[in-house]
Design an enzyme around this catalytic site. Structure first.
Site, PDB file in Angstrom:
ATOM      1  N   GLY A 100     -16.931   0.948  -0.686  1.00 25.34           N
ATOM      2  CA  GLY A 100     -17.720   2.140  -0.419  1.00 25.34           C
ATOM      3  C   GLY A 100     -19.019   2.215  -1.174  1.00 25.34           C
ATOM      4  O   GLY A 100     -19.893   3.025  -0.850  1.00 25.34           O
ATOM      5  N   GLY A 139     -18.130  -3.056  -0.100  1.00 25.45           N
ATOM      6  CA  GLY A 139     -18.042  -3.020  -1.559  1.00 25.45           C
ATOM      7  C   GLY A 139     -17.278  -1.822  -2.064  1.00 25.45           C
ATOM      8  O   GLY A 139     -17.713  -1.140  -2.992  1.00 25.45           O
ATOM      9  N   PRO A 198     -15.738  -4.761   3.128  1.00 25.29           N
ATOM     10  CA  PRO A 198     -17.072  -5.240   3.507  1.00 25.29           C
ATOM     11  C   PRO A 198     -18.192  -4.310   3.048  1.00 25.29           C
ATOM     12  O   PRO A 198     -19.365  -4.680   3.100  1.00 25.29           O
ATOM     13  CB  PRO A 198     -16.997  -5.311   5.037  1.00 25.29           C
ATOM     14  N   HIS A 240       0.035 -11.917   1.209  1.00 27.40           N
ATOM     15  CA  HIS A 240      -0.974 -11.086   0.552  1.00 27.40           C
ATOM     16  C   HIS A 240      -1.676 -11.809  -0.593  1.00 27.40           C
ATOM     17  O   HIS A 240      -2.891 -11.678  -0.783  1.00 27.40           O
ATOM     18  CB  HIS A 240      -0.309  -9.805   0.047  1.00 27.40           C
ATOM     19  N   TYR A 250       0.834  -1.205   0.000  1.00 30.99           N
ATOM     20  CA  TYR A 250       0.000   0.000   0.000  1.00 30.99           C
ATOM     21  C   TYR A 250       0.872   1.260   0.000  1.00 30.99           C
ATOM     22  O   TYR A 250       1.590   1.534   0.963  1.00 30.99           O
ATOM     23  CB  TYR A 250      -0.925   0.027   1.203  1.00 30.99           C
TER      24      TYR A 250
END
Length: 332
Positions: A212, A210, A208, A128, A61
């Site tokens: 946003g 989607g 969780p 990952h 990230y």
């Protein structure tokens, strides 16, 4: 007004105790537009203040920026945080995707993450993505060596198949599987989640909400930053977007009946998947952090859950969660 729980319940990922909801930190550095470190650190501090313990990051990230950010945020409050990070993407943004799980890389990646985080150990260390060219036994064997050395406390996998999870767990106990799970991504339910439960492995759903979308805040991609990853995802594409918005509209109606937001209802649905489920919705804003935590206090009856399932059936979600190339790296 968001009603925050008086205290966050504790759930277990294997033997690791964490808050019932964690905080995904990816979007603070990666994927959703420009970074705002000051705002993000303040949000992490607010999360810890409210009882969130699980903070999720990755060396991928922001090309390491996110680990540095999380490390800075927890430097003076390490005892409040369960820090989870990941390794496996050996490339940098803009480069062809390269997954590595060989033992040498596992050791190298861990040491680099510890330096960026400024920590002497990682609480939960995930692979990952699974490297198809390296036996999972080699990868997890090297991860187990990190546990023995005191650099890592617990091990996890991300987006792994049921067969891979079994093989990995036979080498060293796996505490958690982190995979996408929401009302519009449910592919782990048939086989993967049951195997995790058989083996005592906790489930950590990322995205969780989607990405946003299930909050109802996004009706087009026009308001998204030019470098926002959602602009290239099939479910946000023209044609698919309108179909998916119709599902969010149904969720919004159900949410209004309960006096909550569509996002809170969708997140509460994930929270109700089981006591071994710890979703990690991501945000850089305290407002949305508090809104998400409000979902922990929402009680859903069997009838409520059935109504939510009927409003958002998996068969009616338009578009795949990733493009064809990225889909090749999941559930393997």
């Amino acid at each position: 007004m968001t009603t925050l729980p008086t205290s966050l319940p504790t759930r277990h990922l294997g033997e690791l105790a964490v808050s019932a909801q964690g905080l995904g930190c990816m979007g603070m550095s990666h994927g959703y537009g420009s970074a705002d470190d000051e705002q993000s650190v303040a949000t992490i501090h607010r999360a810890l203040e409210l009882g969130v313990t699980l903070l999720d990051t990755s060396d991928f990230y922001g090309a390491g920026h996110n680990e540095e950010l999380v490390g800075r945020a927890v430097a003076d409050r390490r005892d409040q945080a369960v820090v989870a990070t990941k390794f496996g993407f050996a490339n940098r943004l803009g480069e062809p995707t390269a997954i590595r799980g060989d033992a040498a890389y596992v050791r190298e990646a861990c040491d680099a993450s510890l330096r960026r985080l400024g920590l002497d150990h990682i609480d939960l260390y995930y692979q990952h993505r699974v490297d198809p060219d390296v036996p999972i036994e080699e990868t997890v064997g090297a991860m187990a060596e990190l546990v023995a050395a005191g650099k890592v406390r617990h091990l996890g996998l991300s987006e792994a198949s049921a067969a891979t999870i079994r093989r990995a767990h036979a080498v060293h106990p796996i505490a958690a599987l982190q995979s996408e799970w929401s009302l519009w991504t449910r592919d782990l339910e048939a086989e993967i989640a049951p195997v995790c439960r058989e083996l005592g492995i906790g489930l950590v759903p990322f995205s969780p909400l989607g990405r946003g979308f299930l909050t109802g805040r996004y009706t087009s991609v026009e308001g998204l930053a030019e470098n926002d990853m959602r602009r290239s995802q099939p479910r946000f594409a023209e044609g698919n977007l309108d179909k998916n918005l119709a599902i969010v509209a149904k969720l919004d109606e159900l949410a209004a009946e309960k006096g909550v937001t569509a996002g809170q209802l969708a997140l509460a649905w994930v929270q109700h998947r089981g006591d071994d489920v710890v979703p990690i919705p991501g945000t850089r804003r305290q407002k949305y952090l508090e809104e998400n935590l409000g979902a922990v206090a929402i009680e859903l009856s069997d009838d409520d859950l059935a109504a939510i399932d009927a409003a958002a059936p998996a068969s009616e979600i338009a578009g795949t969660r990733y493009d064809e190339g990225s889909l090749g790296f999941v559930n393997r």
